[in-house]
Design an enzyme around this catalytic site. Structure first.
Site, PDB file in Angstrom:
ATOM      1  N   ASP A 119      -5.950 -10.761 -35.512  1.00 16.78           N
ATOM      2  CA  ASP A 119      -5.904 -12.526 -36.133  1.00 16.78           C
ATOM      3  C   ASP A 119      -5.903 -12.604 -37.641  1.00 16.78           C
ATOM      4  O   ASP A 119      -5.720 -13.176 -38.846  1.00 16.78           O
ATOM      5  CB  ASP A 119      -6.564 -13.878 -35.828  1.00 16.78           C
ATOM      6  CG  ASP A 119      -8.386 -12.950 -35.770  1.00 16.78           C
ATOM      7  OD1 ASP A 119      -8.674 -11.576 -36.634  1.00 16.78           O
ATOM      8  OD2 ASP A 119      -9.733 -13.224 -35.522  1.00 16.78           O
ATOM      9  N   HIS A 120      -6.371 -11.292 -38.432  1.00 15.70           N
ATOM     10  CA  HIS A 120      -6.380 -11.287 -39.734  1.00 15.70           C
ATOM     11  C   HIS A 120      -5.657 -10.950 -40.529  1.00 15.70           C
ATOM     12  O   HIS A 120      -5.418 -10.710 -41.584  1.00 15.70           O
ATOM     13  CB  HIS A 120      -7.812  -9.624 -39.641  1.00 15.70           C
ATOM     14  CG  HIS A 120      -9.158 -10.822 -39.912  1.00 15.70           C
ATOM     15  ND1 HIS A 120      -9.690 -11.098 -38.855  1.00 15.70           N
ATOM     16  CD2 HIS A 120     -10.165 -10.170 -41.295  1.00 15.70           C
ATOM     17  CE1 HIS A 120     -10.906 -11.782 -38.922  1.00 15.70           C
ATOM     18  NE2 HIS A 120     -11.252 -11.433 -40.015  1.00 15.70           N
ATOM     19  N   ASP A 194     -17.351  -8.545 -37.283  1.00 12.56           N
ATOM     20  CA  ASP A 194     -17.267  -9.640 -38.025  1.00 12.56           C
ATOM     21  C   ASP A 194     -17.920 -10.174 -38.084  1.00 12.56           C
ATOM     22  O   ASP A 194     -19.141 -11.296 -36.872  1.00 12.56           O
ATOM     23  CB  ASP A 194     -16.115 -10.780 -37.180  1.00 12.56           C
ATOM     24  CG  ASP A 194     -15.350 -11.946 -37.753  1.00 12.56           C
ATOM     25  OD1 ASP A 194     -14.667 -11.266 -38.574  1.00 12.56           O
ATOM     26  OD2 ASP A 194     -15.540 -12.567 -38.483  1.00 12.56           O
ATOM     27  N   ARG A 476     -16.688 -20.117 -46.052  1.00  9.81           N
ATOM     28  CA  ARG A 476     -16.860 -18.853 -46.512  1.00  9.81           C
ATOM     29  C   ARG A 476     -16.217 -19.157 -48.001  1.00  9.81           C
ATOM     30  O   ARG A 476     -14.679 -19.285 -47.807  1.00  9.81           O
ATOM     31  CB  ARG A 476     -17.478 -17.523 -46.271  1.00  9.81           C
ATOM     32  CG  ARG A 476     -17.398 -16.487 -47.747  1.00  9.81           C
ATOM     33  CD  ARG A 476     -17.788 -15.464 -47.000  1.00  9.81           C
ATOM     34  NE  ARG A 476     -18.813 -15.484 -46.039  1.00  9.81           N
ATOM     35  CZ  ARG A 476     -18.806 -14.701 -45.138  1.00  9.81           C
ATOM     36  NH1 ARG A 476     -18.362 -13.324 -44.811  1.00  9.81           N
ATOM     37  NH2 ARG A 476     -19.959 -14.542 -44.221  1.00  9.81           N
ATOM     38  N   SER A 674     -19.172 -10.576 -45.299  1.00  8.06           N
ATOM     39  CA  SER A 674     -18.612  -9.732 -43.847  1.00  8.06           C
ATOM     40  C   SER A 674     -19.104  -9.247 -43.226  1.00  8.06           C
ATOM     41  O   SER A 674     -19.294  -8.294 -44.380  1.00  8.06           O
ATOM     42  CB  SER A 674     -17.297 -10.271 -44.455  1.00  8.06           C
ATOM     43  OG  SER A 674     -16.466 -10.412 -45.126  1.00  8.06           O
ATOM     44  N   ARG A 676     -17.664  -6.333 -43.288  1.00 16.13           N
ATOM     45  CA  ARG A 676     -16.981  -4.946 -43.818  1.00 16.13           C
ATOM     46  C   ARG A 676     -17.397  -3.836 -43.633  1.00 16.13           C
ATOM     47  O   ARG A 676     -18.417  -3.761 -44.660  1.00 16.13           O
ATOM     48  CB  ARG A 676     -16.341  -5.908 -44.764  1.00 16.13           C
ATOM     49  CG  ARG A 676     -14.724  -5.241 -44.889  1.00 16.13           C
ATOM     50  CD  ARG A 676     -14.217  -6.231 -46.432  1.00 16.13           C
ATOM     51  NE  ARG A 676     -14.261  -7.444 -45.500  1.00 16.13           N
ATOM     52  CZ  ARG A 676     -13.522  -8.621 -46.154  1.00 16.13           C
ATOM     53  NH1 ARG A 676     -13.592  -8.080 -47.555  1.00 16.13           N
ATOM     54  NH2 ARG A 676     -13.992  -9.422 -45.522  1.00 16.13           N
TER      55      ARG A 676
END
Length: 802
Positions: A119-120, A194, A476, A674, A676
């Site tokens: 999806d990213h 995520d 965000r 995030s 990340r």
């Protein structure tokens, strides 16, 4: 109390005949919810005997997943819990590094149910693009993404098949919406790579955003470690009405708690106001708990959760959960660490921002604030959808606003985009005629993906640096998050409010009291929108998007994962070096960061997402968005070896080549945002040894530990001011590194003077073991080898060996 004959208590529930079977998902027919509930009840029986006090819902789910309920140290906000999550999820950005790390473990398959969601990596377009034949929008964006990312998608697809991980193809939907529709179930403990994984809290799933190394641990069958969170209660009373929506609940909470007010906590909602919230509305609220730093957000079991489960084909699970309900609601007398009260009947619609999702404005006060602050009042774009607000009900309410406008001859005055959360939602909206009015209003239908919400927006209508305002229903809105432009003032509101603002094109518009002028000159006052919570004809499945891994070990063992060693997108991992047994000596300060430094600042998304599987390439974005405390600029630091100025990544590589260790000095809540993992991998890859800050965000602090770095905090936050980027720093006490024992930071200034500061850490024994081995993955590999599990590497074919 559930009946004594509750079906989840039946024996032999993992058999294919008899009893009320409830699989964990339709894609995992041999994993049963009954088994999870039975194990939870047994562990909770032990915990209740030990604690002798009422429990919150969050505590029941967490403690019901303990590895060692008899001996676990259980103290909110203090002890570390060793847990058994039921599921792991990852998206295509984080999934690349997770699968690369898992391949290094040497295990033949994931030991926990796991999925990858593409999806990213899909770039959204809202104007004609040469690389799409002068076309734009969802269909063309998806085709372009499949071609541009073919190497990565092939890697994730084959790695998923090889290692027993389900694969959701591009276009299937956003990870959190797909999880809600297919995998979230009341009482489960889920981790996802995520930060908005807590979206599943809308179905009473305790879901936590984590770094990729945590996901690898769980896939490897190891305990997942989490500091026992405090539990913050949010009591809801009254009933939503008018323009107010579930989104406004979390926008209000964000204003109450601030960007780090939920750190180390689970937000648990309760009270009579729950009756006016559907499951997807609760998911919206849970999703955005990440914006206040919460570990997770959670709702107790409600009847409307059962309605959603039935609508998504999980009626058996709904019945089981009802029978298990005593463990899915808080005990009478359960205590919260603090409680906030929100009266839904008097709650106003909110608009939050700009530049931070916790700057909350009730709609009635927003107009005056726009004028007072001097924000650009003309909207340049309005965007609805995303993982936060793309449910059937969200889009139905936005469509209700659109229909009113169309009846009056009105159209959107600004570019208007619609991002469905999943293929199931998109197909159902199309069938029921709810997409048509949004498109007729002027909306561009984007793909079922993150798109502009994650910065995947190829925006060409506004020059970089140009101040402008956008309004989204996303979660965000830190600077440059959506379109890469630091001049974009991004505001957050509900989809129906965003749709109304798109009609006015003006931030000063208030649909609760202002009118719009129709083409015929008449004044049009919008009515508060209605929208069905669930589709009356059920959900459409849409295009098939799921790829199941082979069921047999033999078939999986014959598969090979193809990685081109010359690739610029994928790079096999090499283990980080273990600790050398000495203190850190004479380290350079790479950068002293001023103010907010999110994981977006440390490792930007947008165009950099294409390098998520190539650690060396993506490390060229390390800290390029951080603000230098000395100069106030970004991506420009002085090299203490040469005296020259250069970019942050290039300077780090210079230190690494010279064998000089380096550290980062951070401000408050360093690493928020995030989950990340690359924000921790990149400093480790380029030779960093520590990040010393006033305070850390939870996920990032753990990620740094997992990669063998030292996240340290100033014992006196004001000591941050004493450290200059020109100083050389030594970290003392590592040879006696122990939980709860502070370390010492020695600083040597260019003039020869020095200072000594106390720095604290939150390492426990297990995490110190990670540090000594060089990373958590290294420690895991050593453990597996000791147990006879092999040396790692998996089954990989490489087309080029050079």
């Amino acid at each position: 109390m559930p009946p004594a004959t509750a079906p989840w208590r039946s024996k032999g529930s993992n058999q294919t005949t008899g009893g009320a079977q409830a699989p964990l998902s339709r894609f995992e027919p041999y994993e049963y919810l009954e088994d999870r509930y039975r194990a939870m009840e047994e562990r909770l029986r032990v915990v209740r005997r030990r604690l002798k006090r009422p429990l919150t819902v969050a505590e029941k789910i967490l403690y019901g997943h303990l590895y060692d309920p008899e001996t676990a140290d259980i103290r909110r906000g203090e002890s570390y819990l060793r847990l058994r999550p039921d599921r792991v999820a990852m998206q295509d950005g984080t999934g690349q590094m997770i699968m690369l790390q898992f391949m290094s473990s040497g295990l033949p398959a994931s030991r926990a149910p796991a999925t990858i969601h593409c999806d990213h990596l899909i770039v959204g377009t809202t104007s004609p693009q040469p690389d799409r034949g002068s076309k734009y929008g969802g269909e063309h964006d998806l085709s372009a993404a499949v071609e541009a990312n073919r190497e990565v998608y092939d890697f994730l697809s084959t790695a998923g098949s090889k290692y027993g991980v389900g694969f959701w193809r591009p276009g299937s939907g956003i990870i959190h919406q797909v999880l809600l529709e297919n995998y979230a179930l009341p009482g489960l403990l889920m981790i996802g790579a995520d930060s908005h994984t807590p979206n599943a809290g809308g179905l009473a799933t305790l879901a936590v955003g984590v770094g990729g190394a945590d996901a690898v641990d769980v896939m490897a069958g190891l305990p997942w470690e989490l500091k026992a969170p405090r539990v913050v209660g949010v009591r809801l009373t009254g009933e939503l009405n008018g323009w107010t929506s579930p989104k406004d609940v979390i926008l209000k909470v964000a204003g109450l708690l601030g960007a780090k007010g939920g750190t180390g906590c689970v937000l648990e909602y309760f009270g009579p106001g729950l009756a006016s919230l559907g499951a997807t509305g609760m998911a919206t609220i849970a999703n955005m708990g990440a914006e206040v730093g919460a570990t997770s957000s959670l709702f107790p079991l409600t009847a409307r959760m059962g309605d959603y489960l039935e609508a998504t084909g999980r009626a058996a699970a709904a019945r089981l959960a009802e029978g298990f309900s005593e463990h899915l609601v808080a005990d009478s007398g359960a205590e919260y660490d603090r409680v906030y009260d929100i009266d839904l009947s008097s709650l106003e619609p909110h608009v939050n921002g700009p530049f931070t999702p916790d700057l909350a404005h009730p709609l009635s006060a927003f107009r005056e604030q726009v004028d007072r602050a001097g924000w650009p009042r003309a909207l340049s774009a309005a965007l609805i959808g995303s993982c936060t607000n793309s449910s059937y009900q969200d889009m139905a309410r936005a469509a209700a606003v659109a229909r009113q406008a169309l009846d009056a001859g009105l159209r959107a005055r600004v570019p208007f985009t619609v991002s469905p959360g999943s293929e199931a939602v998109r197909a159902t909206l199309a069938r029921d005629g709810l997409l048509a009015p949004l498109e007729a209003l002027g909306g561009t239908l984007l793909s079922n993906s993150c798109g502009p919400c994650i910065g995947q927006w190829k925006r060409t209508d506004v020059a970089k640096g140009q101040p402008n305002s956008i309004l989204t229903s996303f979660n965000r809105n830190v600077p440059a998050r959506n379109d890469g432009n630091p001049g974009t003032h991004a505001f957050v509101a509900s989809p129906e409010l965003v749709t109304a603002f798109a009609l006015a094109g003006d931030l000063r518009f208030d649909p609760t009291r202002d009118s719009l002028t129709a083409p015929d000159g008449s004044e049009v006052r919008l009515r508060p929108p209605d929208g069905d919570e669930l589709p009356s004809r059920g959900f459409e499945s849409g295009a098939a998007g799921y790829q199941a891994p082979p069921a047999s070990d033999a078939e999986r063992s014959s598969l090979r994962v193809s990685v081109d060693l010359a690739s610029q997108r994928l790079q096999l991992l090499r283990p980080f070096a273990p600790w050398d047994g000495r203190d850190v000596e004479d380290a350079a300060v790479l950068i002293k960061v001023k103010g907010r430094c999110t994981t977006d600042h440390i490792s930007m998304a947008g165009p950099w997402l294409k390098y998520r599987g190539h650690l060396d390439n993506i490390s060229n974005n390390m800290l390029v968005g951080a603000v230098n405390a000395v100069t106030g600029q970004g991506n420009l630091v002085r090299n203490v070896l040469t005296g020259e100025e250069g970019t942050v990544p290039a300077t780090a590589r210079s230190y690494q080549s010279a064998g000089v260790p380096w550290v980062v000095i951070g401000d408050e809540n360093y690493g928020e945002g995030s989950s990340r993992e690359h924000a921790a991998l990149e400093p480790r890859h380029l030779g960093g040894r520590a990040v010393i800050a006033r305070s850390f965000a939870r996920i990032h602090e753990t990620n740094l530990k997992k990669q063998g770095l030292l996240p340290l905090t100033f014992a006196e936050p004001s000591d941050y001011d004493l450290v200059s980027p020109a100083d050389r720093l030594s970290i003392r006490g590592l040879t006696a590194f122990a939980p709860g024992v502070p370390l010492v930071l020695e600083g040597r200034r260019p003039d020869g003077s020095s200072y000594r500061l106390t720095v604290n850490h939150t390492f426990n024994d297990n995490q110190i073991n990670w540090f000594r081995h060089g990373s958590a993955l290294n420690a895991m590999a050593v453990e597996f080898r000791a147990a006879g599990g092999g040396s790692g590497g998996g089954s990989i074919s490489s087309r080029h060996q050079g």
